[in-house]
Design a protein around this motif. Structure first.
Motif, PDB file in Angstrom:
ATOM      1  N   GLU A 121       0.826  -1.219   0.000  1.00 39.28           N
ATOM      2  CA  GLU A 121       0.000   0.000   0.000  1.00 39.28           C
ATOM      3  C   GLU A 121       0.856   1.263   0.000  1.00 39.28           C
ATOM      4  O   GLU A 121       0.804   2.085   0.924  1.00 39.28           O
ATOM      5  CB  GLU A 121      -0.962  -0.002   1.191  1.00 39.28           C
ATOM      6  N   ASN A 150       9.617  -0.449   3.218  1.00 38.71           N
ATOM      7  CA  ASN A 150       9.306   0.888   2.719  1.00 38.71           C
ATOM      8  C   ASN A 150      10.390   1.870   3.173  1.00 38.71           C
ATOM      9  O   ASN A 150      10.496   2.191   4.357  1.00 38.71           O
ATOM     10  CB  ASN A 150       7.935   1.307   3.255  1.00 38.71           C
ATOM     11  N   THR A 153       9.356   5.131   5.048  1.00 37.89           N
ATOM     12  CA  THR A 153       9.074   4.985   6.479  1.00 37.89           C
ATOM     13  C   THR A 153      10.320   4.608   7.260  1.00 37.89           C
ATOM     14  O   THR A 153      10.508   5.046   8.391  1.00 37.89           O
ATOM     15  CB  THR A 153       7.979   3.914   6.696  1.00 37.89           C
ATOM     16  N   TRP A 177       6.352  -1.056  15.660  1.00 41.10           N
ATOM     17  CA  TRP A 177       5.154  -1.049  14.832  1.00 41.10           C
ATOM     18  C   TRP A 177       3.930  -0.770  15.701  1.00 41.10           C
ATOM     19  O   TRP A 177       3.894  -1.109  16.882  1.00 41.10           O
ATOM     20  CB  TRP A 177       4.996  -2.382  14.094  1.00 41.10           C
ATOM     21  N   ARG A 211       1.881  -7.760   7.311  1.00 41.70           N
ATOM     22  CA  ARG A 211       2.142  -6.345   7.023  1.00 41.70           C
ATOM     23  C   ARG A 211       2.130  -5.584   8.337  1.00 41.70           C
ATOM     24  O   ARG A 211       1.338  -5.883   9.232  1.00 41.70           O
ATOM     25  CB  ARG A 211       1.081  -5.772   6.083  1.00 41.70           C
ATOM     26  N   THR A 212       3.036  -4.620   8.456  1.00 45.50           N
ATOM     27  CA  THR A 212       3.063  -3.790   9.659  1.00 45.50           C
ATOM     28  C   THR A 212       3.103  -2.316   9.276  1.00 45.50           C
ATOM     29  O   THR A 212       3.564  -1.944   8.187  1.00 45.50           O
ATOM     30  CB  THR A 212       4.287  -4.112  10.550  1.00 45.50           C
ATOM     31  N   TRP A 213       2.586  -1.494  10.189  1.00 43.11           N
ATOM     32  CA  TRP A 213       2.561  -0.047  10.023  1.00 43.11           C
ATOM     33  C   TRP A 213       3.055   0.612  11.305  1.00 43.11           C
ATOM     34  O   TRP A 213       3.017   0.016  12.381  1.00 43.11           O
ATOM     35  CB  TRP A 213       1.128   0.447   9.787  1.00 43.11           C
ATOM     36  N   ASN A 214       3.529   1.856  11.170  1.00 45.37           N
ATOM     37  CA  ASN A 214       3.733   2.713  12.339  1.00 45.37           C
ATOM     38  C   ASN A 214       3.116   4.073  12.049  1.00 45.37           C
ATOM     39  O   ASN A 214       2.402   4.232  11.052  1.00 45.37           O
ATOM     40  CB  ASN A 214       5.221   2.811  12.726  1.00 45.37           C
ATOM     41  N   GLY A 217       3.474   5.384   8.421  1.00 43.26           N
ATOM     42  CA  GLY A 217       2.920   4.673   7.275  1.00 43.26           C
ATOM     43  C   GLY A 217       3.322   3.209   7.256  1.00 43.26           C
ATOM     44  O   GLY A 217       3.804   2.660   8.256  1.00 43.26           O
ATOM     45  N   PRO A 218       3.154   2.540   6.098  1.00 40.40           N
ATOM     46  CA  PRO A 218       3.520   1.124   5.995  1.00 40.40           C
ATOM     47  C   PRO A 218       5.016   0.917   6.238  1.00 40.40           C
ATOM     48  O   PRO A 218       5.842   1.683   5.737  1.00 40.40           O
ATOM     49  CB  PRO A 218       3.146   0.770   4.544  1.00 40.40           C
ATOM     50  N   SER A 221       6.147  -5.525   4.274  1.00 38.78           N
ATOM     51  CA  SER A 221       5.262  -6.622   3.885  1.00 38.78           C
ATOM     52  C   SER A 221       6.151  -7.831   3.672  1.00 38.78           C
ATOM     53  O   SER A 221       7.156  -7.757   2.957  1.00 38.78           O
ATOM     54  CB  SER A 221       4.510  -6.285   2.596  1.00 38.78           C
TER      55      SER A 221
END
Length: 242
Positions: A121, A150, A153, A177, A211-214, A217-218, A221
């Motif tokens: 994403e 990413n 990020t 995360w 998938r992880t985000w903080n 953002g992403p 994956s």
């Protein structure tokens, strides 16, 4: 190898019991390669057919793995992982009292393509690191890893040495995360996975995609592929409040 005693049990059962005891006791540890059929037959003074039946029964019981052209190996115990937590692969392997190692197959940096944007994403201009690894338990392949990171990020990942430290371990230490998603599916091993995991083509495999985000953002994956008979997923939960 063993001195088969004259008892009420058949030779087949006595050989089966002895080999099983060697495995269960830990004398023959996970990953140990058993002597070849012809050597076992000579050692026990029986036919190869008798030994083959013993090994077939041990394989059906999940105690050994039989591989074409390689021989028979003591099977790795099945490991369980919780989908509500994030553990490193090293921690999973060490939970089985096995030595952990990994190899970095490839590393590249590129802009996100259509498939990448769906997986993590991000926009088309986002720079990503793509990693491919194989993780080992002892001398045996444990799982494959295909990961995107990413760089918008986690820009410091560009300078990280992922041949020395697994990306999952590095990310947990460097980038907390705040949200995670797991997707679990089953696939049949294709030729590439078959070669990397040292299993026959079409072997059932368990795939865990994460998938992880903080707050920025992403983050990543990742797709892990395990031989299906060596891994289980466990979820622990309580009833929602009324």
């Amino acid at each position: 190898m063993a001195n088969i005693q004259a008892t009420g049990a058949t030779l087949h059962q006595q050989i089966l019991n002895e080999i099983e005891n060697r495995i269960v006791s830990g004398e023959w540890a996970p990953g140990f390669r058993l002597p070849f059929e012809v050597d076992l037959a000579e050692s026990y003074g029986v036919s190869r057919m008798t030994v083959n039946k013993v090994l077939t029964q041990l394989a059906k019981a999940g105690l050994i793995e039989r591989r074409k052209r390689s021989g028979s190996f003591v099977a790795q115990p099945q490991v369980q992982s919780a989908i509500l937590e994030i553990h490193t692969i090293a921690a999973e392997v060490r939970s089985m009292n096995q030595a952990y190692s990994f190899t970095l197959q490839s590393r590249s940096i590129r802009k996100a393509g259509p498939f990448d944007r769906a997986a993590i994403e991000v926009s088309a201009e986002t720079r990503l690191i793509q990693l491919r690894c194989v993780h080992f338990a002892g001398d045996m392949p444990f799982c494959t890893e295909e990961r995107l990171i990413n760089l918008d990020t986690v820009p410091e990942a560009e300078e990280a040495d992922f041949s020395a430290t697994p990306a999952g371990e590095w990310l947990i230490a460097q980038t907390p995360w705040s949200a995670a998603e797991h997707k679990i599916s089953a696939v049949a091993a294709d030729e590439r996975v078959s070669e990397l995991l040292d299993v026959p083509v079409h072997t059932p495999c368990l795939v865990v995609q994460r998938r992880t985000w903080n707050g920025s953002g992403p983050v990543t994956s990742v797709r892990f592929t395990y031989p299906g008979d060596k891994h289980a997923i466990v979820a622990t939960f309580t009833p929602a409040s009324a």
